[in-house]
Design an enzyme around this catalytic site. Structure first.
Site, short mmCIF file in Angstrom:
data_model
loop_
_atom_site.label_atom_id
_atom_site.label_comp_id
_atom_site.label_asym_id
_atom_site.label_seq_id
_atom_site.Cartn_x
_atom_site.Cartn_y
_atom_site.Cartn_z
N TYR A 109 37.05 26.14 39.20
CA TYR A 109 37.53 27.35 38.54
C TYR A 109 36.63 27.59 37.33
O TYR A 109 35.52 27.09 37.26
CB TYR A 109 39.02 27.10 38.20
CG TYR A 109 39.79 28.27 37.70
CD1 TYR A 109 39.83 29.46 38.41
CD2 TYR A 109 40.52 28.19 36.51
CE1 TYR A 109 40.57 30.55 37.94
CE2 TYR A 109 41.26 29.26 36.04
CZ TYR A 109 41.27 30.44 36.76
OH TYR A 109 42.00 31.49 36.29
N ARG A 129 34.17 43.12 38.05
CA ARG A 129 34.30 42.51 36.69
C ARG A 129 34.64 41.04 36.89
O ARG A 129 35.78 40.62 36.75
CB ARG A 129 35.40 43.26 35.91
CG ARG A 129 35.41 43.05 34.43
CD ARG A 129 35.93 41.68 33.99
NE ARG A 129 37.37 41.57 33.93
CZ ARG A 129 38.03 40.46 34.30
NH1 ARG A 129 37.39 39.39 34.76
NH2 ARG A 129 39.34 40.41 34.21
N LYS A 138 40.73 30.99 43.10
CA LYS A 138 42.12 31.27 42.72
C LYS A 138 43.07 30.74 43.80
O LYS A 138 44.13 30.19 43.50
CB LYS A 138 42.33 32.78 42.55
CG LYS A 138 41.61 33.36 41.35
CD LYS A 138 42.48 33.40 40.11
CE LYS A 138 41.71 33.90 38.90
NZ LYS A 138 42.46 33.85 37.66
N GLU A 189 42.35 40.88 41.63
CA GLU A 189 41.63 39.98 40.72
C GLU A 189 40.24 40.53 40.40
O GLU A 189 39.47 40.90 41.30
CB GLU A 189 41.49 38.61 41.39
CG GLU A 189 41.04 37.50 40.48
CD GLU A 189 42.10 37.09 39.45
OE1 GLU A 189 43.25 36.81 39.83
OE2 GLU A 189 41.75 37.05 38.25
N ASP A 190 39.96 40.60 39.13
CA ASP A 190 38.62 40.93 38.65
C ASP A 190 38.07 42.25 39.18
O ASP A 190 36.88 42.34 39.54
CB ASP A 190 37.67 39.74 38.90
CG ASP A 190 38.00 38.55 37.99
OD1 ASP A 190 39.05 38.59 37.30
OD2 ASP A 190 37.22 37.59 37.95
N ASP A 219 46.46 39.99 38.31
CA ASP A 219 46.45 38.76 37.54
C ASP A 219 45.85 38.97 36.15
O ASP A 219 46.34 38.40 35.17
CB ASP A 219 45.61 37.74 38.33
CG ASP A 219 45.68 36.36 37.77
OD1 ASP A 219 46.74 36.00 37.24
OD2 ASP A 219 44.68 35.63 37.89
N ASP A 220 44.82 39.77 36.06
CA ASP A 220 44.13 39.95 34.77
C ASP A 220 45.00 40.72 33.78
O ASP A 220 44.99 40.44 32.59
CB ASP A 220 42.79 40.67 34.99
CG ASP A 220 41.90 39.87 35.92
OD1 ASP A 220 41.56 38.73 35.57
OD2 ASP A 220 41.61 40.36 37.03
N ASN A 247 36.16 34.50 29.49
CA ASN A 247 35.56 33.49 30.38
C ASN A 247 34.21 33.98 30.89
O ASN A 247 33.97 35.18 30.93
CB ASN A 247 36.48 33.26 31.59
CG ASN A 247 37.81 32.68 31.18
OD1 ASN A 247 37.88 31.75 30.43
ND2 ASN A 247 38.89 33.25 31.69
N ASN A 259 45.02 30.27 29.99
CA ASN A 259 44.43 30.85 31.20
C ASN A 259 45.54 31.19 32.19
O ASN A 259 46.50 30.43 32.33
CB ASN A 259 43.45 29.85 31.84
CG ASN A 259 42.60 30.52 32.88
OD1 ASN A 259 43.09 30.94 33.92
ND2 ASN A 259 41.31 30.63 32.61
#
Ligand SMILES: NC(=O)C1=CN([C@@H]2O[C@H](COP(=O)(O)OP(=O)(O)OC[C@H]3O[C@@H](n4cnc5c(N)ncnc54)[C@H](OP(=O)(O)O)[C@@H]3O)[C@@H](O)[C@H]2O)C=CC1
Ligand SMILES: CC(=O)C(=O)O
Ligand SMILES: [Mg+2]
Length: 590
Positions: free
Chosen positions: A138, A191, A209, A281-282, A304-305, A446, A490
């Site tokens: 991770y 991202r 993840k 995610e992202d 999640d973000d 991160n 996190n």
């Protein structure tokens, strides 16, 4: 199969399916998790796996741990050297090998190879050594892996859906070998952590993840599906890289993008049903907020973000408030970064304050300030602000620099969600320390290279007074002869348990109160012993227990809100959560 299951559990298949499948719940129709270590189970595949194919199947492969009896029964004689060794010894050997690698990316590659070779050993190693190996599979190392994904590519992991598959996404989903999928983590790679647009190479993130869904949250690996949607990349370096694995074109946007995502979301529900959990995610924020708003009423989705991060940070702030001897509502918050993470956290904190104080959320927002790349978000900027920043545009004169904002606003909590490293300078940390006996400083960006400051900087510049946690881990620090251990703030603390809670209760939609419940459950796991060390989160070493508590609390709230469909409600949800969790010990094959 029915007799096998009866032997294992004394229950019929229908009982089991009823208990664990229909109406949600974790499916264990092969009885794998119910079997104790000495009970034999059948290595189900489309046909019974045996011989060479069994050794090449990561779900069944045990390497040298196959017993003599298994070697005889499954045509393995001669395919393995004579020694029989235990899973524990295999684990010890692998840990020794991993520790010999000095390059972190080599450790990552070794772990991915193991996951592809022997799934149970991979998860046992990860679970037993979570604090050591989390940074490998991770953040931070997964960030470097994504940047170099094309060069280190060996075997494909996850499912790739590109613009080329438009009109055929359902067909592509059906190519995935596992049918009983319960959770999808999907990215479009725009991202990736704070590293920007990595296009198709973002696949490392859903893969990582989902490893945590299994390792930390106990969701069965076969129920997890990592997906990358490839609509191109605007990363010129990648487009020029001969080893790039994705579509070689600029990103599709607008209607073309929306249509692909709509087809994807529809196909997922068609293929896996109403209760499939989809974790966004992202994604870049210009898509993330809209996707969440569009699909949260029709699908079981969460971002999640925006949401997972919010729950973990709220838990951290609640814990830190105990150390600071302050009420949550008495803080003043300042964020550097007003995107998904920043505004997501801000909104959940405001919601919690408003619930506690029984005041309107608009009132609670007044104590929360955000800075973006153009400076403090203030009302005079309203005309040009993205919609998710508008609730934070308070009356104030314009302030360009973070340092000036810290001096003006005098926050007790400073949170970095900018994706830009080293932005909490010495002057900024000193200003926080000048205004607060114990400033709370969270450098969430991160991977490590993007962290707003290091643990050492936070402690040194605040003369040892800061309460500090970061998105990626930092080693312990010594300041003036005293050891300081910083925490990791996190979303990995939340999403595995949160997802397990949704799945095991057959929850059909995510509600903000479920996030508050998850956050509360996490905060409740921090002990006096943790506080005494300045830690605002419990250590990751206890994460399976923490995840079970989070899952149970989330499920309880889902039942209360009428969102859970798995009936009857299990009496003891913590015990039920534990019983649903995948364990990676080898099983014996008949
Ligand atoms: N620890 C954790 O669990 C998590 C950490 N993160 C990390 O948070 C970071 C941000 O993620 P996310 O919110 O999704 O990203 P976004 O792109 O949505 O938001 C980034 C924000 O930072 C602002 N920003 C960028 N550069 C600067 C700068 N030099 N000074 C001030 N503000 C700046 C942007 O400003 P503008 O709007 O003007 O462009 C934007 O508001 C990433 O590094 C990510 O890894 C994210 C989720 C979870
Ligand atoms: C942790 C995480 O989700 C991120 O940095 O994007
Ligand atoms: Mg993320």
């Amino acid at each position: 199969m029915e007799s096998t299951l009866k032997e294992l559990s004394g229950e019929s298949v229908l009982d089991l399916v009823d208990k664990c499948g229909i109406g949600g719940g974790v499916r264990d129709i092969y009885g794998e998790d119910r079997a104790t270590e000495d009970q034999p189970i059948t290595p189900w595949a489309i046909s019974v796996a045996s011989g060479y194919s069994m050794l090449r199947d990561p779900r069944h492969n045990k390497g040298l741990a196959f017993s003599e009896k298994e070697r005889d029964a499954h045509y393995l004689k001669g395919l393995l050297p004579p020694a029989v060794i235990s899973q524990e010894l295999q684990e010890k050997r692998l840990l020794q090998i991993l520790r010999q690698y000095t390059v972190p990316l080599h450790k990552y590659m070794a772990m991915m190879d193991l996951q592809e070779r022997n799934e149970r050993l991979f998860y046992k190693l990860l679970i037993d050594n979570v604090e050591e190996l989390l940074p490998v599979v991770y953040t931070p190392v997964v960030g470097e892996a994504c940047q170099k994904y094309g060069s280190i590519f060996r075997r494909p992991q996850g499912l790739y859906i590109s613009l080329k598959e438009k009109g055929r996404i359902l067909e592509v989903l059906r190519n995935w070998p596992e049918k009983a999928i319960q959770v999808i983590v999907v990215t479009d790679g725009e991202r990736i952590l704070g590293l920007g647009d990595l296009g198709c190479q973002g696949m490392g993130i859903p893969v990582g993840k989902l490893s945590l869904y299994t390792g930390l949250g106990g969701v069965r690996p076969s129920a997890c599906l990592p997906i990358t949607i490839d609509v191109g990349t605007n990363n010129k370096k990648l487009l020029d890289d001969e080893f790039y694995i994705g579509l070689r074109q600029n990103r599709a946007t607008g209607q073309e993008y929306a249509e692909l995502l709509e087809e994807f979301m529809t196909a997922v529900k068609q293929n896996y049903g109403e209760k499939i959990l989809i974790q966004f995610e992202d994604f870049a924020n210009h898509n993330a907020f809209d996707l969440l708003a569009k699909y949260r009423t029709t699908h079981l989705v969460f971002n999640d973000d925006i949401q997972g991060t919010a729950a973990v940070v709220l838990a951290g702030v609640v814990s830190a408030s105990k150390l600071m001897e302050r009420d949550l509502a008495d803080h003043t918050f300042l964020f550097l970064g007003a995107g998904e993470a920043g505004t997501g956290i801000a909104e959940l904190i405001a919601l919690e304050i408003s619930k506690r104080a029984k005041t309107p959320v608009e009132e609670a927002r007044k104590k929360i300030w955000l800075v973006d790349s153009k400076g403090l978000i203030v009302s005079s900027r309203k005309e040009s602000l993205q919609h998710f920043k508008l609730p934070w545009a308070h009356e104030h004169e314009q302030v360009r620099e973070l340092l000036d904002a810290v001096k003006e606003i005098k926050p007790s909590v400073l949170i970095g969600t900018s994706g830009v490293g080293r932005t909490f300078t010495k002057e900024v940390v000193e200003a926080m320390a000048a205004n607060n006996e114990k400033p709370l400083i969270l450098a969430l960006s991160n991977p490590t290279s993007q962290s707003e400051c290091t643990a050492e900087e936070a402690y040194t510049w605040s003369e040892g007074r800061a309460i500090f946690a970061s998105g990626s881990p930092f080693p312990p620090v010594e300041y003036k002869g005293k050891p300081y251990v910083s925490g990791q703030s996190n979303n990995a603390y939340i999403f595995p348990g949160f997802g397990l809670g949704l799945i095991m209760s057959g929850t059909i939609r995510v509600h903000d109160d479920l996030l508050l419940a998850a956050s509360e459950a996490l905060a409740a796991q921090a002990t006096e012993e943790n506080y005494a060390k300045g830690l605002i989160y419990p250590p990751f070493s206890g994460i399976r227990k923490i995840s079970a508590q989070i899952a149970a609390t989330v499920a309880a709230k889902a039942y209360e809100l009428g969102l859970a469909t798995r009936l009857p409600r299990p009496k003891d949800l913590v015990e039920f959560a534990h019983s649903c969790m995948y364990t990676p010990m080898y099983r014996n094959y008949r």
